[in-house]
Write a protein that holds these residues in place. Structure first.
Motif, mmCIF file in Angstrom:
data_model
loop_
_atom_site.group_PDB
_atom_site.id
_atom_site.type_symbol
_atom_site.label_atom_id
_atom_site.label_comp_id
_atom_site.label_asym_id
_atom_site.label_seq_id
_atom_site.Cartn_x
_atom_site.Cartn_y
_atom_site.Cartn_z
ATOM 1 N N MET A 1 -45.296 -12.184 -21.567
ATOM 2 C CA MET A 1 -46.202 -13.279 -21.243
ATOM 3 C C MET A 1 -47.101 -12.375 -20.155
ATOM 4 O O MET A 1 -46.769 -12.206 -19.108
ATOM 5 N N LYS A 2 -48.404 -12.505 -20.343
ATOM 6 C CA LYS A 2 -49.414 -11.599 -19.563
ATOM 7 C C LYS A 2 -50.499 -12.695 -19.083
ATOM 8 O O LYS A 2 -51.036 -13.336 -19.842
ATOM 9 N N THR A 3 -50.382 -12.791 -17.677
ATOM 10 C CA THR A 3 -51.603 -13.797 -17.079
ATOM 11 C C THR A 3 -52.539 -12.835 -16.574
ATOM 12 O O THR A 3 -52.155 -11.899 -15.584
ATOM 13 N N GLU A 4 -53.765 -13.463 -16.688
ATOM 14 C CA GLU A 4 -54.908 -12.740 -16.202
ATOM 15 C C GLU A 4 -55.963 -13.694 -15.650
ATOM 16 O O GLU A 4 -55.893 -14.885 -16.204
ATOM 17 N N ILE A 20 -53.162 -17.011 -20.611
ATOM 18 C CA ILE A 20 -52.078 -16.439 -20.795
ATOM 19 C C ILE A 20 -51.764 -16.012 -22.413
ATOM 20 O O ILE A 20 -52.069 -16.605 -23.295
ATOM 21 N N ASP A 21 -51.586 -14.644 -22.356
ATOM 22 C CA ASP A 21 -51.374 -14.293 -23.907
ATOM 23 C C ASP A 21 -52.558 -14.486 -24.526
ATOM 24 O O ASP A 21 -52.858 -14.984 -25.507
ATOM 25 N N ASN A 22 -53.891 -14.403 -23.747
ATOM 26 C CA ASN A 22 -55.215 -14.584 -24.239
ATOM 27 C C ASN A 22 -55.495 -16.080 -24.825
ATOM 28 O O ASN A 22 -56.593 -16.170 -25.250
#
Length: 94
Positions: A1-4, A20-22
């Motif tokens: 899970m990628k948070t940006e 989160i996940d685009n």
């Protein structure tokens, strides 16, 4: 899970948002007030993400943006006002 934390800006307004996940999960909007100020007017976090610090992350990004652009922030949004009240180190952008 990628948070940006990301940002969109045009000549009149903009927003910071978290994905989160685009997928967008939180958003903080602002408008320019002249050439040297932004007014942060609204913050929202999608259901299920409250208490995860997303609002704080977006405020940190807004402060970094203000410092980089040498502008001030007017925290109209109650959440952002509360964060500024609790974080004296952000006083340079008020």
């Amino acid at each position: 899970m990628k948070t940006e934390v990301k940002q969109e800006v045009n000549d009149k307004n903009g927003f910071f948002y978290i994905t989160i996940d685009n997928q967008p999960e939180a958003k903080m909007t602002f408008v320019f007030a002249g050439l040297d100020k932004i007014i942060i007017d609204h913050t929202e976090v999608n259901e299920g993400h409250n208490g995860k610090g997303f609002g704080q992350m977006m405020v940190e990004q807004a402060v970094a943006f203000a410092r980089k652009k040498n502008i001030k922030i007017i925290p109209l949004c109650p959440f952002v006002k509360k964060v500024f009240d609790k974080t004296p180190v952000y006083g340079d952008v008020l």
